[in-house]
Design a protein around this motif. Structure first.
Motif, PDB file in Angstrom:
ATOM      1  N   PRO A  40     -73.880 -54.863 -46.109  1.00 30.89           N
ATOM      2  CA  PRO A  40     -73.523 -56.040 -46.900  1.00 30.89           C
ATOM      3  C   PRO A  40     -72.366 -55.726 -47.849  1.00 30.89           C
ATOM      4  CG  PRO A  40     -75.894 -55.693 -46.906  1.00 30.89           C
ATOM      5  CD  PRO A  40     -75.272 -54.475 -46.282  1.00 30.89           C
ATOM      6  N   SER A  41     -71.442 -56.669 -47.966  1.00 31.98           N
ATOM      7  CA  SER A  41     -70.268 -56.502 -48.808  1.00 31.98           C
ATOM      8  C   SER A  41     -69.729 -57.886 -49.163  1.00 31.98           C
ATOM      9  CB  SER A  41     -69.207 -55.688 -48.050  1.00 31.98           C
ATOM     10  OG  SER A  41     -68.112 -55.383 -48.893  1.00 31.98           O
ATOM     11  N   THR A  42     -68.576 -57.917 -49.769  1.00 34.60           N
ATOM     12  CA  THR A  42     -67.872 -59.178 -50.001  1.00 34.60           C
ATOM     13  C   THR A  42     -66.430 -59.012 -49.548  1.00 34.60           C
ATOM     14  OG1 THR A  42     -67.293 -58.593 -52.275  1.00 34.60           O
ATOM     15  CG2 THR A  42     -69.312 -59.886 -51.963  1.00 34.60           C
ATOM     16  N   THR A  43     -65.793 -60.141 -49.275  1.00 30.96           N
ATOM     17  CA  THR A  43     -64.407 -60.129 -48.825  1.00 30.96           C
ATOM     18  C   THR A  43     -63.663 -61.306 -49.444  1.00 30.96           C
ATOM     19  OG1 THR A  43     -62.984 -59.949 -46.874  1.00 30.96           O
ATOM     20  CG2 THR A  43     -64.820 -61.519 -46.736  1.00 30.96           C
ATOM     21  N   THR A  44     -62.383 -61.356 -49.216  1.00 30.75           N
ATOM     22  CA  THR A  44     -61.559 -62.479 -49.637  1.00 30.75           C
ATOM     23  C   THR A  44     -61.125 -63.224 -48.382  1.00 30.75           C
ATOM     24  OG1 THR A  44     -60.791 -61.273 -51.567  1.00 30.75           O
ATOM     25  CG2 THR A  44     -59.482 -63.171 -50.891  1.00 30.75           C
ATOM     26  N   TYR A  45     -61.342 -64.534 -48.361  1.00 34.97           N
ATOM     27  CA  TYR A  45     -61.042 -65.369 -47.202  1.00 34.97           C
ATOM     28  C   TYR A  45     -59.765 -66.162 -47.489  1.00 34.97           C
ATOM     29  CZ  TYR A  45     -61.805 -68.738 -43.438  1.00 34.97           C
ATOM     30  OH  TYR A  45     -61.668 -69.512 -42.313  1.00 34.97           O
ATOM     31  N   PHE A  46     -58.812 -66.103 -46.560  1.00 34.20           N
ATOM     32  CA  PHE A  46     -57.557 -66.836 -46.693  1.00 34.20           C
ATOM     33  C   PHE A  46     -57.509 -67.936 -45.642  1.00 34.20           C
ATOM     34  CE2 PHE A  46     -56.781 -62.543 -48.137  1.00 34.20           C
ATOM     35  CZ  PHE A  46     -56.068 -62.724 -49.306  1.00 34.20           C
ATOM     36  N   ALA A  47     -57.035 -69.110 -46.037  1.00 36.73           N
ATOM     37  CA  ALA A  47     -56.871 -70.208 -45.076  1.00 36.73           C
ATOM     38  C   ALA A  47     -55.590 -70.967 -45.403  1.00 36.73           C
ATOM     39  CB  ALA A  47     -58.059 -71.157 -45.141  1.00 36.73           C
ATOM     40  N   GLN A  48     -54.897 -71.383 -44.357  1.00 34.55           N
ATOM     41  CA  GLN A  48     -53.732 -72.247 -44.520  1.00 34.55           C
ATOM     42  C   GLN A  48     -54.113 -73.612 -43.984  1.00 34.55           C
ATOM     43  OE1 GLN A  48     -50.169 -70.943 -42.566  1.00 34.55           O
ATOM     44  NE2 GLN A  48     -49.036 -72.781 -43.139  1.00 34.55           N
ATOM     45  N   LEU A  49     -54.131 -74.595 -44.868  1.00 31.03           N
ATOM     46  CA  LEU A  49     -54.431 -75.962 -44.477  1.00 31.03           C
ATOM     47  C   LEU A  49     -53.115 -76.723 -44.346  1.00 31.03           C
ATOM     48  CD1 LEU A  49     -57.458 -76.559 -46.871  1.00 31.03           C
ATOM     49  CD2 LEU A  49     -57.476 -75.716 -44.523  1.00 31.03           C
ATOM     50  N   ASN A  50     -53.187 -77.996 -44.022  1.00 30.97           N
ATOM     51  CA  ASN A  50     -51.975 -78.788 -43.814  1.00 30.97           C
ATOM     52  C   ASN A  50     -51.039 -78.791 -45.012  1.00 30.97           C
ATOM     53  OD1 ASN A  50     -52.706 -79.486 -41.222  1.00 30.97           O
ATOM     54  ND2 ASN A  50     -53.754 -81.344 -41.861  1.00 30.97           N
ATOM     55  N   ASN A  51     -51.591 -78.928 -46.207  1.00 30.39           N
ATOM     56  CA  ASN A  51     -50.742 -79.073 -47.386  1.00 30.39           C
ATOM     57  C   ASN A  51     -50.937 -77.982 -48.433  1.00 30.39           C
ATOM     58  OD1 ASN A  51     -53.298 -79.905 -48.063  1.00 30.39           O
ATOM     59  ND2 ASN A  51     -52.638 -81.547 -49.397  1.00 30.39           N
ATOM     60  N   CYS A  52     -51.688 -76.929 -48.119  1.00 29.26           N
ATOM     61  CA  CYS A  52     -51.930 -75.913 -49.141  1.00 29.26           C
ATOM     62  C   CYS A  52     -52.461 -74.620 -48.533  1.00 29.26           C
ATOM     63  CB  CYS A  52     -52.930 -76.425 -50.180  1.00 29.26           C
ATOM     64  SG  CYS A  52     -54.589 -76.676 -49.543  1.00 29.26           S
ATOM     65  N   TYR A  53     -52.489 -73.586 -49.366  1.00 28.05           N
ATOM     66  CA  TYR A  53     -53.113 -72.311 -49.035  1.00 28.05           C
ATOM     67  C   TYR A  53     -54.359 -72.179 -49.900  1.00 28.05           C
ATOM     68  CZ  TYR A  53     -48.661 -71.172 -46.882  1.00 28.05           C
ATOM     69  OH  TYR A  53     -47.549 -71.191 -46.096  1.00 28.05           O
ATOM     70  N   VAL A  54     -55.431 -71.668 -49.320  1.00 26.29           N
ATOM     71  CA  VAL A  54     -56.681 -71.507 -50.050  1.00 26.29           C
ATOM     72  C   VAL A  54     -57.102 -70.040 -49.972  1.00 26.29           C
ATOM     73  CG1 VAL A  54     -59.106 -72.179 -50.189  1.00 26.29           C
ATOM     74  CG2 VAL A  54     -57.389 -73.861 -49.495  1.00 26.29           C
ATOM     75  N   ILE A  55     -57.484 -69.494 -51.110  1.00 23.39           N
ATOM     76  CA  ILE A  55     -58.014 -68.139 -51.194  1.00 23.39           C
ATOM     77  C   ILE A  55     -59.416 -68.251 -51.789  1.00 23.39           C
ATOM     78  CG2 ILE A  55     -57.741 -65.847 -52.204  1.00 23.39           C
ATOM     79  CD1 ILE A  55     -54.698 -66.567 -52.499  1.00 23.39           C
ATOM     80  N   ILE A  56     -60.415 -67.792 -51.041  1.00 19.80           N
ATOM     81  CA  ILE A  56     -61.793 -67.812 -51.531  1.00 19.80           C
ATOM     82  C   ILE A  56     -62.219 -66.361 -51.734  1.00 19.80           C
ATOM     83  CG2 ILE A  56     -64.151 -68.574 -51.124  1.00 19.80           C
ATOM     84  CD1 ILE A  56     -63.035 -70.660 -49.181  1.00 19.80           C
ATOM     85  N   GLU A  57     -62.514 -66.013 -52.965  1.00 22.92           N
ATOM     86  CA  GLU A  57     -62.890 -64.647 -53.312  1.00 22.92           C
ATOM     87  C   GLU A  57     -64.402 -64.463 -53.271  1.00 22.92           C
ATOM     88  OE1 GLU A  57     -61.050 -64.542 -57.191  1.00 22.92           O
ATOM     89  OE2 GLU A  57     -59.265 -63.575 -56.353  1.00 22.92           O
ATOM     90  N   ASN A  58     -64.838 -63.230 -53.141  1.00 28.24           N
ATOM     91  CA  ASN A  58     -66.259 -62.848 -53.214  1.00 28.24           C
ATOM     92  C   ASN A  58     -67.115 -63.508 -52.134  1.00 28.24           C
ATOM     93  OD1 ASN A  58     -65.930 -61.166 -55.539  1.00 28.24           O
ATOM     94  ND2 ASN A  58     -65.692 -63.042 -56.718  1.00 28.24           N
TER      95      ASN A  58
END
Length: 76
Positions: free
Chosen positions: A13-31
């Motif tokens: 078990p761990s945590t990571t950072t998730y990156f996504a590119q949507l139509n109008n923005c970039y999203v970074i979800i931490e932990n």
């Protein structure tokens, strides 16, 4: 549990950072909770975490501008 990529490392078990590119923005979800291989570093998300990320992204795309950073533990 053995790693599905390298077949030798143990998944822990761990945590990571998730990156996504949507139509109008970039999203970074931490932990974001994940399983990470001690040997090769490969990360795997379980189905419930992946579904929650999809829900988060569906809501964010409608309200944000260019870049949005979010802590998973605050949104889940």
């Amino acid at each position: 549990m053995k790693c599905m990529s390298c077949k030798t490392g143990e998944m822990k078990p761990s945590t990571t950072t998730y990156f996504a590119q949507l139509n109008n923005c970039y999203v970074i979800i931490e932990n974001v909770p994940c399983l990470k291989c001690e040997q090769c570093g490969e990360e795997f998300l379980n189905m419930s975490v992946a579904e929650k990320i999809d829900d988060i992204l569906d809501g964010i795309e409608k309200i944000v501008g260019k870049i949005f950073i979010l802590d998973y533990t605050a949104a889940a």
